[in-house]
Design a protein around this motif. Sequence first.
Motif, PDB file in Angstrom:
ATOM      1  N   CYS A   1       0.834  -1.199   0.122  1.00 15.74           N
ATOM      2  CA  CYS A   1      -0.130  -0.117   0.002  1.00 15.74           C
ATOM      3  C   CYS A   1       0.817   1.257   0.005  1.00 15.74           C
ATOM      4  O   CYS A   1       1.778   1.529   0.809  1.00 15.74           O
TER       5      CYS A   1
ATOM      6  N   LEU B   1      -0.030   4.083   0.938  1.00 12.00           N
ATOM      7  CA  LEU B   1      -0.250   5.046   2.008  1.00 12.00           C
ATOM      8  C   LEU B   1      -0.106   4.420   3.556  1.00 12.00           C
ATOM      9  O   LEU B   1      -0.020   5.349   4.172  1.00 12.00           O
ATOM     10  N   CYS B   2       0.313   3.243   3.588  1.00 13.43           N
ATOM     11  CA  CYS B   2       0.805   2.714   4.729  1.00 13.43           C
ATOM     12  C   CYS B   2       2.030   3.147   5.147  1.00 13.43           C
ATOM     13  O   CYS B   2       3.126   3.669   4.484  1.00 13.43           O
TER      14      CYS B   2
ATOM     15  N   HIS C   1      -4.477   0.222   8.001  1.00 15.10           N
ATOM     16  CA  HIS C   1      -4.907   0.027   6.523  1.00 15.10           C
ATOM     17  C   HIS C   1      -6.262  -0.501   6.330  1.00 15.10           C
ATOM     18  O   HIS C   1      -7.050  -0.268   5.693  1.00 15.10           O
TER      19      HIS C   1
ATOM     20  N   HIS D   1      -6.981   2.049   1.927  1.00 13.36           N
ATOM     21  CA  HIS D   1      -6.494   2.744   3.086  1.00 13.36           C
ATOM     22  C   HIS D   1      -7.255   3.942   3.433  1.00 13.36           C
ATOM     23  O   HIS D   1      -7.395   4.675   2.494  1.00 13.36           O
TER      24      HIS D   1
END
Length: 342
Positions: free
Chosen positions: A48, A50-51, A111, A162
Amino acid sequence: MDLSAPHRRLNPLTREWVLVSPQRTQRPWQGQVESVSAPAALTYDPTCYLCPGNPRAGGARNPAYSQTFVFENDFAALKPDTPEWESNESGLLVAASEAGRCRVICFSPRHDLTLARMPVSEIERVVNVWVQQFNELGGDPRINAVQIFENRGEMMGSSNPHPHGQIWANKSIPNELAKELTSQNEYFQAHSSTLLSDYLAMEQQKADRIVCANDHFVVLVPFWAVWPFETLVISTRPVSAIADLSAEERQGLADVLHRITVRYDNLFRTSFPYTMGFHQRPTDGRDYPSFHLHAHFYPPLLRSATVKKFMVGYEMLAMPQRDITAEAAARNLRELPERHYL
Ligand code: H2U
Ligand code: ZN
């Protein structure tokens, strides 16, 4: 007035009409069925962008953030240093430069969460980030409008499960805000009160379109709703931006955001898709006593987790139309429990 027969309703904020055809809810459905979107299972997804700690598509790497995280959109639709120009050929070929900024806000390092599945105290942190971003971006003399929004779910074009939202902030006033500015300003001139405080007072008396409320915010299905389970979140005090809310009012906002998103998930027992966003005063430094802070939720689902409303045909060519009435939608949402189904 017979609201069970076909009729039109006026949206006083945009001055556009919606066609309401309550008798059509009986018709058979053999159209497209969407797949159910299951909530993300992993608390951390190594793929991911955005994690916390992960590389983004643009080449940057996220810090190991533990609460919220804001970054400049790597694929921004607007750039702050766009040179200014205007062009007009006979009023038919008209264009102008547009400067601005785009940012992404991660609501949580987790997430697998969504606003509906975050505790109110964590949503409050998101509200505080929105306030801080509104002040910071709005304080830039090149920026006059700050649009805070969230696209939730694949059905709404969100690129990633996310929990995150976006801000697009720009120089000229966008179309929707411009319509709402005009109508609210003219209403205020005529009545010396905001359009939405007078509307809210009427809705509080009738109560049939209210979904949930606390001392500081009310969530209702507006009389003129277009999307089946569209809602409007209105502050009880007529402030013109989230930056004007007291600490207690911000808590109130976090509380209603939690309650409406939980109700949405419970409605069709799915991670409910929507586009939501705030409408706030322009940030050109002027006062806007006529502008009343509110948020719109525009969810696409119609009658189950898999049946979506399409804005096509008559709606593209003529005007929007709905079958389920605002009152029936509000009753459905109101009767749901406020504890998440999961
Ligand atoms: P949506 O899920 O609403 O599309 O928002 C995600 C945004 O994140 C999108 O605007 C940006 C996209 O441009 N993005 C980055 O800035 N960096 C990345 O590494 C991937 C996505
Ligand atoms: Zn993630």
